[in-house]
Motif scaffolding. Structure first.
Motif, PDB file in Angstrom:
ATOM      1  N   ARG A 121       0.847  -1.196   0.000  1.00 15.50           N
ATOM      2  CA  ARG A 121       0.000   0.000   0.000  1.00 15.50           C
ATOM      3  C   ARG A 121       0.880   1.243   0.000  1.00 15.50           C
ATOM      4  O   ARG A 121       2.010   1.232   0.502  1.00 15.50           O
ATOM      5  N   THR A 122       0.324   2.342  -0.516  1.00 18.05           N
ATOM      6  CA  THR A 122       0.995   3.632  -0.454  1.00 18.05           C
ATOM      7  C   THR A 122       0.565   4.357   0.813  1.00 18.05           C
ATOM      8  O   THR A 122      -0.437   3.998   1.450  1.00 18.05           O
ATOM      9  N   ALA A 123       1.317   5.421   1.134  1.00 15.83           N
ATOM     10  CA  ALA A 123       0.950   6.232   2.298  1.00 15.83           C
ATOM     11  C   ALA A 123      -0.439   6.832   2.104  1.00 15.83           C
ATOM     12  O   ALA A 123      -1.241   6.892   3.051  1.00 15.83           O
ATOM     13  N   GLY A 124      -0.746   7.278   0.872  1.00 16.34           N
ATOM     14  CA  GLY A 124      -2.049   7.870   0.607  1.00 16.34           C
ATOM     15  C   GLY A 124      -3.186   6.886   0.805  1.00 16.34           C
ATOM     16  O   GLY A 124      -4.243   7.236   1.364  1.00 16.34           O
ATOM     17  N   GLU A 125      -3.000   5.648   0.358  1.00 12.53           N
ATOM     18  CA  GLU A 125      -4.038   4.624   0.539  1.00 12.53           C
ATOM     19  C   GLU A 125      -4.304   4.381   2.026  1.00 12.53           C
ATOM     20  O   GLU A 125      -5.452   4.295   2.464  1.00 12.53           O
TER      21      GLU A 125
ATOM     22  N   GLN B  43      -8.227   7.085   7.842  1.00 13.67           N
ATOM     23  CA  GLN B  43      -8.432   8.474   8.233  1.00 13.67           C
ATOM     24  C   GLN B  43      -7.328   8.971   9.175  1.00 13.67           C
ATOM     25  O   GLN B  43      -7.582   9.393  10.313  1.00 13.67           O
ATOM     26  N   VAL B  44      -6.109   8.887   8.719  1.00 13.55           N
ATOM     27  CA  VAL B  44      -4.965   9.391   9.479  1.00 13.55           C
ATOM     28  C   VAL B  44      -4.153  10.310   8.583  1.00 13.55           C
ATOM     29  O   VAL B  44      -4.330  10.334   7.362  1.00 13.55           O
ATOM     30  N   ASP B  45      -3.244  11.064   9.180  1.00 15.42           N
ATOM     31  CA  ASP B  45      -2.452  12.046   8.456  1.00 15.42           C
ATOM     32  C   ASP B  45      -1.452  11.351   7.526  1.00 15.42           C
ATOM     33  O   ASP B  45      -0.642  10.519   7.965  1.00 15.42           O
ATOM     34  N   ALA B  46      -1.495  11.694   6.243  1.00 15.30           N
ATOM     35  CA  ALA B  46      -0.640  11.039   5.258  1.00 15.30           C
ATOM     36  C   ALA B  46       0.836  11.309   5.511  1.00 15.30           C
ATOM     37  O   ALA B  46       1.695  10.442   5.270  1.00 15.30           O
ATOM     38  N   THR B  47       1.173  12.496   5.984  1.00 15.61           N
ATOM     39  CA  THR B  47       2.574  12.823   6.258  1.00 15.61           C
ATOM     40  C   THR B  47       3.141  11.934   7.354  1.00 15.61           C
ATOM     41  O   THR B  47       4.264  11.422   7.267  1.00 15.61           O
ATOM     42  N   LEU B  48       2.324  11.724   8.392  1.00 15.95           N
ATOM     43  CA  LEU B  48       2.763  10.861   9.498  1.00 15.95           C
ATOM     44  C   LEU B  48       2.894   9.417   9.024  1.00 15.95           C
ATOM     45  O   LEU B  48       3.855   8.720   9.379  1.00 15.95           O
ATOM     46  N   VAL B  49       1.930   8.957   8.205  1.00 12.81           N
ATOM     47  CA  VAL B  49       1.998   7.592   7.676  1.00 12.81           C
ATOM     48  C   VAL B  49       3.261   7.414   6.845  1.00 12.81           C
ATOM     49  O   VAL B  49       3.970   6.403   6.957  1.00 12.81           O
TER      50      VAL B  49
END
Length: 331
Positions: A271-275, A281-287
């Motif tokens: 999976r990508t960070a965006g997915e 429903q979490v912050d993409a930058t943190l992921v």
């Protein structure tokens, strides 16, 4: 905090030796710790097993001095026992207490381990206690280990000869690094992947390496004041053990609750960070930060797909983490 592995420098005098007493100590250790020493040893006879239990503190994590002493390159067990018999009783008693410290520390240890009588005798009545220990060694050899020695000794002698040839061909540091994957050339000497840090300069005291068919998974460094440093190593190299810093990074990565959840998200499919951010429903930058840390720790594999980067959990690396950690702890 683990700062460094065990380092050995000043490798000007390095030699190899075959020691029957050292191998007997490894055998007694192995038979008392079958959980991590699955070796083919005959069971101890009942009477000897009881005596071995009373003297087990001399061959556990820290060996008593007689088991890590080298008097000559290839002495017989009889000659080694004669060296011990020639020592004053109180001095040999102190050598037997080496794993547990001075008299006060030894008595505290004895009470905690239920071996009060044995340790107290070494402290208070060293003569009879030392005589009993020497009888135990002779019985353990004659009645249990001597039958194995004719097959073991040639293996150890061949490994010692190969080490001497390696020292001549490539120098002591390279020869030491060839003993086991946990030993690497570093900083003008070698480092050993062990949990406890330490630095030994052996320029004056020398280093003696002693092969063993029974010590794996350990690589044992014996530092006895006034004697050469002794390195007991497996005669056949064991599996690689990752450096402590790498294991710490992996453990730290998984110890973060958010990162653990991200690891779970990529455990079944890439999976990508965006997915991940959109699905949970979490912050993409943190992921993205969590994914990069998992990859840097060797726990996730990134794959670029055009403009996107997918991450997949490295299940084999996660599965190996427990074994790698145990391997490091047992070194």
């Amino acid at each position: 905090m683990i700062v460094m592995p065990v380092a050995i420098v000043g490798l000007s005098t390095v030699s190899a030796a075959v020691s029957p007493l050292s191998e007997l100590g490894s055998a007694l250790h192995a038979v008392g710790a079958p959980d991590h020493h699955p070796v083919d040893l005959p069971p101890l006879p009942a009477g000897l097993r009881r005596r071995a239990g009373r003297w087990a503190f001399t061959t556990r994590a820290i060996r008593a001095t007689p088991f890590v002493s080298v008097w000559a390159a290839d002495e017989t067990i009889e000659a080694q026992l004669d060296h011990l018999r020639a020592l004053p009783a109180r001095r040999l008693a102190a050598q037997l207490l080496r794993p547990i410290g001075d008299a006060a520390a030894a008595l505290r240890y004895a009470r905690a381990r239920g071996v009060d009588d044995q340790v107290a005798a070494l402290v208070e009545r060293p003569g009879p206690a030392v005589a009993e220990f020497l009888e135990f060694l002779a019985e353990a050899w004659d009645g249990w280990f001597a039958a194995r020695w004719p097959a073991v000794r040639p293996v150890l002698a061949a490994r010692a000869r190969r080490f001497a040839l390696d020292v001549t061909a490539g120098g002591p540091a390279a020869a030491l690094a060839g003993l086991d994957p946990s030993i690497t050339v570093a900083g003008g000497g070698v480092s050993i992947a062990k949990v406890r840090s330490g630095r030994h300069d052996v320029a004056r005291r020398g280093l003696v390496v002693v092969p063993s068919t029974l010590i794996r998974p350990h690589v044992y460094v014996a530092d006895v004041t006034g004697r050469p440093l002794v390195l007991i190593h497996p005669a056949a190299p064991g599996p690689p053990v990752p450096p402590a810093r790498d294991l710490l990074r992996r453990l730290t990565a998984l110890a973060n609750p958010g990162r653990l959840e991200v690891a779970r998200a990529i455990a079944t499919e890439p999976r990508t960070a965006g997915e991940i951010a959109a699905r949970w429903q979490v912050d993409a930058t943190l992921v993205n930060r969590h994914l990069r840390e998992l990859a840097a720790a060797g726990l996730a594999r990134p794959t670029r797909r055009g403009r996107f980067v997918q991450y997949e959990l490295d299940a084999a690396a996660v599965d190996a983490l427990g074994g790698d950690l145990l391997g490091l702890l047992l070194r």
